[in-house]
Each structure stands twice: as C-alpha cells, then as structure tokens.
Design an enzyme around this catalytic site. Sequence first.
Site, mmCIF file in Angstrom:
data_model
loop_
_atom_site.group_PDB
_atom_site.id
_atom_site.type_symbol
_atom_site.label_atom_id
_atom_site.label_comp_id
_atom_site.label_asym_id
_atom_site.label_seq_id
_atom_site.Cartn_x
_atom_site.Cartn_y
_atom_site.Cartn_z
ATOM 1 N N HIS A 182 -20.282 -21.290 31.306
ATOM 2 C CA HIS A 182 -20.730 -20.605 32.505
ATOM 3 C C HIS A 182 -22.235 -20.358 32.437
ATOM 4 O O HIS A 182 -22.853 -20.514 31.375
ATOM 5 C CB HIS A 182 -19.972 -19.274 32.698
ATOM 6 C CG HIS A 182 -20.208 -18.273 31.625
ATOM 7 N ND1 HIS A 182 -19.265 -17.937 30.684
ATOM 8 C CD2 HIS A 182 -21.300 -17.518 31.328
ATOM 9 C CE1 HIS A 182 -19.752 -17.031 29.868
ATOM 10 N NE2 HIS A 182 -20.990 -16.760 30.227
HETATM 11 P P1 TYD Z 1 -14.909 -14.887 29.259
HETATM 12 O O1 TYD Z 1 -15.983 -14.845 30.287
HETATM 13 O O2 TYD Z 1 -13.847 -15.913 29.409
HETATM 14 O O3 TYD Z 1 -15.555 -15.036 27.815
HETATM 15 P P2 TYD Z 1 -16.488 -16.197 27.250
HETATM 16 O O4 TYD Z 1 -17.644 -16.316 28.158
HETATM 17 O O5 TYD Z 1 -16.874 -15.725 25.896
HETATM 18 O O6 TYD Z 1 -15.694 -17.456 27.175
HETATM 19 O O7 TYD Z 1 -14.264 -13.442 29.166
HETATM 20 C C1 TYD Z 1 -12.988 -13.225 28.659
HETATM 21 C C2 TYD Z 1 -12.332 -12.084 29.440
HETATM 22 O O8 TYD Z 1 -12.999 -10.848 29.175
HETATM 23 C C3 TYD Z 1 -12.392 -12.300 30.938
HETATM 24 O O9 TYD Z 1 -11.147 -11.858 31.476
HETATM 25 C C4 TYD Z 1 -13.491 -11.385 31.410
HETATM 26 C C5 TYD Z 1 -13.441 -10.263 30.400
HETATM 27 N N1 TYD Z 1 -14.750 -9.627 30.135
HETATM 28 C C6 TYD Z 1 -14.932 -8.302 30.462
HETATM 29 O O10 TYD Z 1 -14.030 -7.632 31.007
HETATM 30 N N2 TYD Z 1 -16.114 -7.708 30.175
HETATM 31 C C7 TYD Z 1 -17.144 -8.379 29.586
HETATM 32 O O11 TYD Z 1 -18.212 -7.795 29.336
HETATM 33 C C8 TYD Z 1 -16.936 -9.770 29.261
HETATM 34 C C9 TYD Z 1 -18.043 -10.563 28.611
HETATM 35 C C10 TYD Z 1 -15.731 -10.354 29.556
#
Ligand code: TYD
Length: 132
Positions: free
Chosen positions: A50
């Site tokens: 992302h």
């Molecule tokens: P995700 O964006 O998939 O993580 P990465 O970028 O590391 O692959 O996030 C995983 C889950 O956690 C998703 O459901 C969103 C949630 N999340 C939060 O609630 N707060 C946060 O600060 C972050 C980074 C993720």
Amino acid sequence: MASYELVSFQTLGDERGSLIAIEKGYNVPFDIKRVYYIFDTKKGVQRGFHAHKNLEQIAIAVKGSCSFVLDDGNQREEKILDNPNQGLYIEGLIWREMKNFSEDCVLVVLASEHYDESDYIRDYNKFLEVIK
Ligand code: TYD
C-alpha cells in the site's frame, strides 16, 4: 512530495547495555500520534502493499530484521532494516512492501497520524494513477 531515507539513531550505552531515545524535534521530524508494532510474523509472509496519501512514518526493526521494497512509481529499491539504531523514514506517496521478516523480528512503526483506512491506497494501479 514523496521520499524515504534510512536514518541513524544514536545509541546510548554503558556496561549494562544499550538504549536509544526517540524525541520529536531531535531525531523525529513529526508529532508522533500513533505507534504500532508487527511481530510473530510467519515464515514467508509479505505485508504492506500500500501507499499513504498523507502520512509520515519511521519504521525500526528493534529486534531481528526485515526488508522494505520502496517504489515511487518510477523505481523500486530495497532497504534492509537489521539494527535498532536505524530507522526508515517514509513520507508521501511511496508504495511499500515488507518481506524477509526474521522469526524474531519486532518492527516498530512511529506514525504522524491516527489510523485512517481512507488514507490508504491498496491498489497498485490506483497508486500509479494518483502519482501521475
Ligand atoms: P494492514 O494494513 O494489513 O497491515 P500491513 O500494512 O502491515 O500489511 O493492517 C492489518 C490490520 O490492522 C488491518 O485490519 C488494519 C488494522 N490496523 C489498525 O487498526 N491500526 C493501525 O494502526 C494499523 C497499522 C493497522
């Protein structure tokens, strides 16, 4: 504007061990509104995929190692985080992917904004459109 760079933190140490302090205005250029950490990452897992529209972050592998693939739409570069005295500062529209997590990796991320799903671009083609 979008950029990324590895930054170094001064390690304060004595015979007892090491300590690193992170303070806004000294070694972090933004107000830290959120801290999250990624750990217990399973073998072979890749994360991220992302970009953010409006977010500054510093990622630090406080334990173990992992690598970031960073893509500004023109070129891709890999940065390895394997030392708690280094951080990866990312701001603006940079596509990021994380991989090669060591089993013991604890990746701490300091962020300038609260979690906001609407700040994410999770589709690579959309990312390329937006940075045009
Ligand atoms: P995700 O964006 O998939 O993580 P990465 O970028 O590391 O692959 O996030 C995983 C889950 O956690 C998703 O459901 C969103 C949630 N999340 C939060 O609630 N707060 C946060 O600060 C972050 C980074 C993720």
